[in-house]
Motif scaffolding. Structure first.
Motif, PDB file in Angstrom:
ATOM      1  N   THR A 223      -3.746  -5.960   1.097  1.00 11.25           N
ATOM      2  CA  THR A 223      -3.448  -4.703   0.644  1.00 11.25           C
ATOM      3  C   THR A 223      -4.679  -4.022   0.969  1.00 11.25           C
ATOM      4  OG1 THR A 223      -1.870  -5.601  -0.946  1.00 11.25           O
ATOM      5  CG2 THR A 223      -2.470  -3.090  -1.189  1.00 11.25           C
TER       6      THR A 223
ATOM      7  N   THR B 140       4.706   9.226   1.162  1.00 14.38           N
ATOM      8  CA  THR B 140       4.609   8.068   0.229  1.00 14.38           C
ATOM      9  C   THR B 140       6.063   8.075  -0.485  1.00 14.38           C
ATOM     10  OG1 THR B 140       3.921   6.566  -1.484  1.00 14.38           O
ATOM     11  CG2 THR B 140       3.257   8.771  -1.358  1.00 14.38           C
TER      12      THR B 140
ATOM     13  N   ALA C  20      -4.993  -3.071   4.284  1.00 13.22           N
ATOM     14  CA  ALA C  20      -4.125  -1.934   4.665  1.00 13.22           C
ATOM     15  C   ALA C  20      -4.887  -0.533   4.139  1.00 13.22           C
ATOM     16  CB  ALA C  20      -2.951  -2.107   3.825  1.00 13.22           C
ATOM     17  N   TRP C  21      -5.203  -0.453   3.176  1.00 18.71           N
ATOM     18  CA  TRP C  21      -6.264   0.790   2.482  1.00 18.71           C
ATOM     19  C   TRP C  21      -7.329   1.058   3.426  1.00 18.71           C
ATOM     20  CZ3 TRP C  21      -3.929   3.762  -0.620  1.00 18.71           C
ATOM     21  CH2 TRP C  21      -2.969   3.461  -1.874  1.00 18.71           C
TER      22      TRP C  21
ATOM     23  N   PHE D 181      -8.444   6.603   0.004  1.00 23.47           N
ATOM     24  CA  PHE D 181      -8.072   5.353   0.464  1.00 23.47           C
ATOM     25  C   PHE D 181      -9.240   4.347   0.183  1.00 23.47           C
ATOM     26  CE2 PHE D 181      -4.456   7.905   1.662  1.00 23.47           C
ATOM     27  CZ  PHE D 181      -3.431   7.162   2.076  1.00 23.47           C
TER      28      PHE D 181
ATOM     29  N   THR E 192      -8.962  -2.469  -5.087  1.00 21.12           N
ATOM     30  CA  THR E 192      -7.863  -3.675  -4.895  1.00 21.12           C
ATOM     31  C   THR E 192      -8.628  -4.880  -4.507  1.00 21.12           C
ATOM     32  OG1 THR E 192      -6.357  -2.136  -4.096  1.00 21.12           O
ATOM     33  CG2 THR E 192      -5.837  -4.338  -3.403  1.00 21.12           C
TER      34      THR E 192
ATOM     35  N   HIS F 267      -9.239   3.266  -3.227  1.00 20.49           N
ATOM     36  CA  HIS F 267      -8.127   2.138  -3.562  1.00 20.49           C
ATOM     37  C   HIS F 267      -8.353   0.851  -2.976  1.00 20.49           C
ATOM     38  CE1 HIS F 267      -4.784   4.098  -5.596  1.00 20.49           C
ATOM     39  NE2 HIS F 267      -5.162   5.251  -4.922  1.00 20.49           N
ATOM     40  N   GLY F 268      -9.059   0.709  -1.541  1.00 21.12           N
ATOM     41  CA  GLY F 268      -9.415  -0.600  -1.084  1.00 21.12           C
ATOM     42  C   GLY F 268     -10.386  -1.233  -1.813  1.00 21.12           C
TER      43      GLY F 268
ATOM     44  N   MET G  28       0.918  -1.350   0.138  1.00 19.07           N
ATOM     45  CA  MET G  28      -0.086   0.016   0.151  1.00 19.07           C
ATOM     46  C   MET G  28       0.798   1.150  -0.107  1.00 19.07           C
ATOM     47  SD  MET G  28      -2.081   1.613   2.813  1.00 19.07           S
ATOM     48  CE  MET G  28      -0.801   2.581   3.103  1.00 19.07           C
ATOM     49  N   TYR G  29       1.822   1.240   0.713  1.00 17.98           N
ATOM     50  CA  TYR G  29       2.694   2.381   0.980  1.00 17.98           C
ATOM     51  C   TYR G  29       3.699   2.554  -0.325  1.00 17.98           C
ATOM     52  CZ  TYR G  29       1.808   3.850   5.811  1.00 17.98           C
ATOM     53  OH  TYR G  29       1.083   4.092   6.927  1.00 17.98           O
TER      54      TYR G  29
ATOM     55  N   THR H 230       2.400   2.235  -3.340  1.00 17.08           N
ATOM     56  CA  THR H 230       1.346   2.658  -4.501  1.00 17.08           C
ATOM     57  C   THR H 230       1.243   3.907  -4.784  1.00 17.08           C
ATOM     58  OG1 THR H 230       0.175   0.674  -3.883  1.00 17.08           O
ATOM     59  CG2 THR H 230      -0.848   2.298  -5.302  1.00 17.08           C
TER      60      THR H 230
END
Length: 340
Positions: free
Chosen positions: A293, A261, A296-297, A331, A338, A334-335, A247-248, A250
């Motif tokens: 991942t 990031t 994580a988002w 975020f 993903t 993105h979650g 995640m970090y 991306t």
């Protein structure tokens, strides 16, 4: 002598002379390296040797005072392995010395790279090597047998992912004061698709480039000299560390994001390459990495929403906090993407 907030150098010197006579050979000086809501970190020196002191934040609630003992325990255990951690010097659980428990460890020279801009002077090749080294070091951490280093009881791995998801769901509920489209959908989808965890390992919990110290050796190679900030470490699912690292790594597509990031640095390996390298080096099955991942988002969305909530209440001040709220939907998106 000026005392940094939360660090009485006279009291510290008296304690060190009592429990480690001869360790300190001159007058102590100290400065706060970083502070805030997290644990406070100080650099302390006597003109010859430098050390690092870690203590809880000021106005600290006693319930989590064992954090210092926990951090000290994990670095003391890992110092006997190939995992790079600072050498622990001592743990003090007596509040009378500094007003809270603290520990002292060696000072390790190195740089925690927080942004792509900081990485730029390294150039593409050195940046690539440093980030791939981050993956290799994570593999080394996950290869440590917890029981063999005295950490067999360091956490409760059974039901780890379910507990984590519920914990961050509660955190979300505690700071929910606006509509966040998609976040409940993301949480529910994660709950429906919980993967089967592999055998538990020591998990760092916040593994990324700015939580390690990188230094260039005489052979010109940038190596990880120490992993820092063990306050979230436990025994659990190693894939959570990899998911967070992915995640970090991306690109958020937000040039001036207040969330650091390094993904846009020239030479920074793409997330897919990091996953492949971890799989090849560890021999672990990474087929469920999309879930980790996405988790994580979700976790970061919840953390950022908490910061935004405190900001709206006037409890958090400083540069960038006014823009944290607009990041949360990014975020969440993105979650969801993903996971799909």
């Amino acid at each position: 002598m000026s005392h940094p907030p939360g660090l009485d150098l006279d009291q510290l010197r008296t304690h060190l002379d009592r429990v480690r006579p001869g360790l300190v050979t001159g007058p102590l000086t100290g400065r706060l390296i970083e502070g805030g809501r997290s644990n406070l970190t100080y650099e302390v020196g006597d003109g010859t040797t430098r050390w690092v002191v870690r203590r809880p934040p000021l106005g600290h609630v006693l319930a989590t005072a064992h954090d210092m003992k926990r951090e000290h325990r994990v670095i003391a255990a890992l110092h006997t392995t190939d995992v790079p951690v600072p050498e622990p010097v001592l743990l003090c659980e007596d509040d009378a010395v500094l007003g809270a428990p603290f520990y002292v460890m060696e000072f390790v020279d190195g740089t925690p790279y927080r942004t792509a801009r900081q990485l730029a002077p390294l150039g593409p090749e050195r940046t690539r090597a440093a980030v791939l080294g981050l993956v290799d070091t994570l593999v080394d951490l996950h290869a440590v047998d917890p029981a063999a280093v005295g950490l067999g009881d360091f956490g409760r791995p059974e039901g780890f992912l379910d507990r984590q998801l519920r914990r961050w769901g509660k955190q979300l509920d505690a700071s929910r004061n606006r509509d966040l489209p998609g976040i409940d959908e993301l949480q529910a989808a994660l709950g429906r698709a919980l993967p089967d965890s592999p055998a538990p390992t020591i998990v760092h919990g916040d593994y990324r480039l700015d939580n390690v110290l990188v230094r260039r050796d005489e052979d010109g190679v940038d190596r990880i000299k120490a992993i820092l900030d063990w306050e979230m470490s436990t025994l659990g699912d190693p894939m959570t560390d990899l998911g967070l690292l992915v995640m970090y790594s991306t690109d958020l597509g937000l040039p001036e994001s207040p969330v650091s990031t390094t993904a846009t640095a020239a030479g920074h390996p793409a997330p897919a390459e990091l996953i492949e390298r971890y799989a090849a080096r560890s021999g672990r099955d990474v087929s469920s990495i999309a879930w980790y991942t996405a988790f994580a988002w979700f976790k970061l969305a919840v953390i950022l929403e908490g910061i935004h909530y405190r900001y709206t209440l006037g409890q958090t001040v400083g540069a960038g906090f006014d823009r944290i709220g607009e990041l949360v939907p990014v975020f969440i998106d993105h979650g969801l993407t993903t996971l799909r």
